[in-house]
Design an enzyme around this catalytic site. Sequence first.
Site, PDB file in Angstrom:
ATOM      1  N   GLY A  12      68.158  84.508  54.747  1.00 20.57           N
ATOM      2  CA  GLY A  12      67.592  85.491  55.659  1.00 20.57           C
ATOM      3  C   GLY A  12      66.782  86.564  54.959  1.00 20.57           C
ATOM      4  CB  ILE A  13      64.888  89.483  56.331  1.00 20.57           C
ATOM      5  CG1 ILE A  13      63.861  88.767  57.189  1.00 20.57           C
ATOM      6  CG2 ILE A  13      64.266  90.762  55.758  1.00 20.57           C
ATOM      7  CD1 ILE A  13      63.366  89.593  58.363  1.00 20.57           C
ATOM      8  NE  ARG A  34      73.828  78.546  60.770  1.00 19.55           N
ATOM      9  CZ  ARG A  34      73.297  78.700  61.980  1.00 19.55           C
ATOM     10  NH1 ARG A  34      73.749  77.975  62.991  1.00 19.55           N
ATOM     11  NH2 ARG A  34      72.310  79.560  62.185  1.00 19.55           N
ATOM     12  NE  ARG A  35      68.873  75.272  59.515  1.00 22.91           N
ATOM     13  CZ  ARG A  35      69.603  75.712  60.539  1.00 22.91           C
ATOM     14  NH1 ARG A  35      70.637  75.015  60.966  1.00 22.91           N
ATOM     15  NH2 ARG A  35      69.294  76.847  61.151  1.00 22.91           N
ATOM     16  CG  ASP A  48      78.833  76.707  61.177  1.00 25.74           C
ATOM     17  OD1 ASP A  48      78.988  77.924  61.359  1.00 25.74           O
ATOM     18  OD2 ASP A  48      78.550  75.921  62.103  1.00 25.74           O
ATOM     19  CB  THR A  71      74.579  85.892  57.897  1.00 26.44           C
ATOM     20  OG1 THR A  71      74.047  84.942  58.816  1.00 26.44           O
ATOM     21  CG2 THR A  71      76.092  85.720  57.808  1.00 26.44           C
ATOM     22  CD1 TRP A  72      72.326  89.214  62.362  1.00 22.27           C
ATOM     23  CD2 TRP A  72      72.943  89.042  64.502  1.00 22.27           C
ATOM     24  NE1 TRP A  72      71.216  89.460  63.121  1.00 22.27           N
ATOM     25  CE2 TRP A  72      71.563  89.363  64.452  1.00 22.27           C
ATOM     26  CE3 TRP A  72      73.550  88.884  65.751  1.00 22.27           C
ATOM     27  CZ2 TRP A  72      70.792  89.523  65.596  1.00 22.27           C
ATOM     28  CZ3 TRP A  72      72.773  89.052  66.893  1.00 22.27           C
ATOM     29  CH2 TRP A  72      71.411  89.372  66.806  1.00 22.27           C
ATOM     30  CE  LYS A 112      72.126  95.097  67.234  1.00 20.34           C
ATOM     31  NZ  LYS A 112      71.050  94.953  66.233  1.00 20.34           N
ATOM     32  CE1 TYR A 144      75.007  94.665  63.803  1.00 17.34           C
ATOM     33  CE2 TYR A 144      74.328  96.910  64.267  1.00 17.34           C
ATOM     34  CZ  TYR A 144      74.013  95.612  63.946  1.00 17.34           C
ATOM     35  OH  TYR A 144      72.697  95.258  63.764  1.00 17.34           O
ATOM     36  CG  MET A 179      67.398  90.571  64.162  1.00 20.88           C
ATOM     37  SD  MET A 179      68.980  91.249  63.603  1.00 20.88           S
ATOM     38  CE  MET A 179      68.758  92.989  63.909  1.00 20.88           C
TER      39      MET A 179
END
Length: 353
Positions: A12-13, A34-35, A48, A71-72, A112, A144, A179
């Site tokens: 991810g970012i 996962r990948r 996973d 991650t989420w 959030k 969160y 996001m």
Amino acid sequence: MTKTALVVGASGIVGSATAELLVQQGWTVHGLARRPTGQPGVRPVVADLQDAAATKAALRDLAPDAVFITTWLRQDSEAENIRVNGAMVRNLLAALPRPRGPRHVALVTGLKHYLGPFEAYGQGTLPQTPFREEQGRLDAENFYYAQEDELFVAAARDGFSWSVHRPHTVIGLAVGNAMNMGTTLAVYATLCRERGRPFVFPGSAAQWSGLTDMTDAGQLARHLLWAAETEAAHDEAFNIVNGDVFRWQWMWPRFAQWFGVESAPFDGVVRPLAEQMAGDADLWRDIAAREGLAEPDLTRLASPWHTDADLGRPIEVVTDMSKSRRLGFTGYQPTDDAFFALFERLRTERLVP
């Protein structure tokens, strides 16, 4: 002795930027996804987190000095967000062998915490800005909070230190990320240029004229590493932003100039990107074919719904960084430089023309 890190969500970012920094700093880095995407210097771990048994099997031989949870998974309701994302943190921390020495676990959440979940985003009674860590939780369900609670329970059980990091909207590169404002706006500008239509700010008057801030992925990665290595930062929650503030009425024309499009005057009407880009998937596929772009699927590059949520807020959003500053974190990243560096990288990697 080389330290070992586990970056959760390494594709991810935030995760990819964190893994890259740790590799540069000489850490042995395991990247869970996962990948996995095959990052230089990162040892892939395929798992996973919704599968407790498979996660335990994947992590049984790891004993990291630091764990970075970045991650989420988005679900259709906040109740499902809580169930799924809380379980992911619980499964992860239960799967790791109990630490035999010091271990630090850092959890990335976001604003959030103060603004509320997607179902009630920016609604009701909100804390006064700038947001400060001591303002605490809203009286609302929020995944969160569930993630934090799982972290706190595991820390008490296993004896590791922790930190929670609350960035504003993150600027960085990751294809397929949910996001992703910077890439979304780059794609939107490209589509505007292609169609000859004006580059229209999609958000609210409060966001157009009010102050805001953002978080570069590299700035967040440096903050995560600082907290892991700074004892005074252990068992604390932190806001993390770039350190500057801006108004979108200043930033938007700069984007337009960079992409060579006309910046439309803002008339106070909210025009969501989800509506503006709703019929652009085929056009993007045509652009990608003509220009030889790496990703022809518009939905893997742009996340209009999330950018609309950020730019449509009815209040000014700025974030206080005093807590980190007092403890010695001095990182600073001009937000316009962060955006322009991302745009250059998107072109270099043939993701936008």
